[in-house]
Design an enzyme around this catalytic site. Sequence first.
Site, PDB file in Angstrom:
ATOM      1  N   PRO A 190      -0.852  48.859  35.344  1.00 56.58           N
ATOM      2  CA  PRO A 190      -0.498  48.682  33.928  1.00 56.58           C
ATOM      3  C   PRO A 190       0.339  47.432  33.682  1.00 56.58           C
ATOM      4  CG  PRO A 190      -0.289  50.973  34.532  1.00 56.58           C
ATOM      5  CD  PRO A 190      -0.570  50.229  35.807  1.00 56.58           C
ATOM      6  N   CYS A 191      -0.041  46.699  32.646  1.00 51.35           N
ATOM      7  CA  CYS A 191       0.604  45.424  32.353  1.00 51.35           C
ATOM      8  C   CYS A 191       1.793  45.489  31.396  1.00 51.35           C
ATOM      9  CB  CYS A 191      -0.424  44.448  31.786  1.00 51.35           C
ATOM     10  SG  CYS A 191      -1.743  44.072  32.955  1.00 51.35           S
ATOM     11  N   PRO A 192       1.894  46.497  30.499  1.00 56.18           N
ATOM     12  CA  PRO A 192       3.004  46.507  29.538  1.00 56.18           C
ATOM     13  C   PRO A 192       4.398  46.339  30.128  1.00 56.18           C
ATOM     14  CG  PRO A 192       1.373  48.113  28.878  1.00 56.18           C
ATOM     15  CD  PRO A 192       0.935  47.590  30.217  1.00 56.18           C
ATOM     16  N   ARG A 203      -2.290  44.321  27.528  1.00 57.11           N
ATOM     17  CA  ARG A 203      -2.495  42.910  27.792  1.00 57.11           C
ATOM     18  C   ARG A 203      -1.742  42.074  26.782  1.00 57.11           C
ATOM     19  NH1 ARG A 203      -4.123  44.692  32.236  1.00 57.11           N
ATOM     20  NH2 ARG A 203      -6.216  44.357  32.939  1.00 57.11           N
TER      21      ARG A 203
END
Length: 378
Positions: A133-135, A3
């Site tokens: 997944p945010c990365p 995040r």
Amino acid sequence: MGRTGVRGRMKKTNKLPKQYAGPMKRRRDDQTGVLFPEMSENPWATRPSKVVDATGKRRMCGLSTLELCAGAGGQALGYEQAGIDHAGLVELDKAACATLHLNRPGWNVIEHDLNTLDGSGFVGVDIISGGLPCPPFSVAGKQLGTKDERNLFPAMIRLVDQIRPKAVMIENVRGILDAVFVDYRLHIRDQLKKLGYKTGWKLMNASEFGVPQLRPRVVFVGLREEYSEHFTWPGGNGVRPPTVGEKLYALMAANGWKGVDAWRDQADEIAPTVVGGSHKHGGPDLGPTRARKAWATLGVDGLGIVDEAPGPNFVGMPRLTVRMVARIQGFPDDWQFSGKKTAAYRQVGNAFPPPFARAVAEKLRACLTTPRLARVAG
């Protein structure tokens, strides 16, 4: 699911923020928020959400979802509260899977890599939901996008093709709306359009739905054409979220801390974005330097997480416990987290707040059940 952190320090104010003042009047031609809807990445209007009991659970409506990257269950809990059942919850992290089993022993938790998941057993599911997944799309993750091995949008599209649900709902960081990813967003839209879906992206904030946190998140929705005309985005319900001091007062006072009243008065704003980190980076603290400075203005030491509330004679800025962070994320107090402190905090910090998830799920429920009622009536 990594995040991003806060974007600047919050300004101190006791006034009601503008976003809680109620919906603004729209011009008649502004039904989708843009002048030319056909050129927009968001084809749907926004309608205020109803004020609901955050702990209440609606009767199951017959809809089911397959959730991808379920994590600690924030989104799943929101869907459950909206009366939507779970056909399966896919998650690779062992601690998160243990958390899901701990809280809902009857859920079908699937510990599996999404890239190799066979969705054939879920044909007939109404919704595919999840928090990918945010990365790959976050500033902290270097915004590598399609070059990041953690990008699971291709896996999601593959499963949509295989299962053909009525709706798709994916949550991600606001960085995915950056200009650098416009071609990729259009690629996702075009791939799902070929499968018969109309799609849209919308940036919303968890604080609009009663969560005491400045947590902007992007929600992606795809709907089969026959359902798309019935969907609207959830809007804020006009209720001011509690401050950090209001939300955490009882927990901070649990061990008799004499300074808790003064602390509550200082913690008179909502929280900055809780940062959970990833398996590659991040530990049990409240984020990078900028985030910790924002926490400090609320009287919170963001350098780590502790096991219990301050004692009677504690002096200084207290640190938060995992349970306190869970409250700020909108989890009920009876939701438990498996694993040691770092693993538990990471699950909490990376979660999609349940009240936020519920607001979106309620709109999907209304959208997907309205056509059914219309067909029966006809």
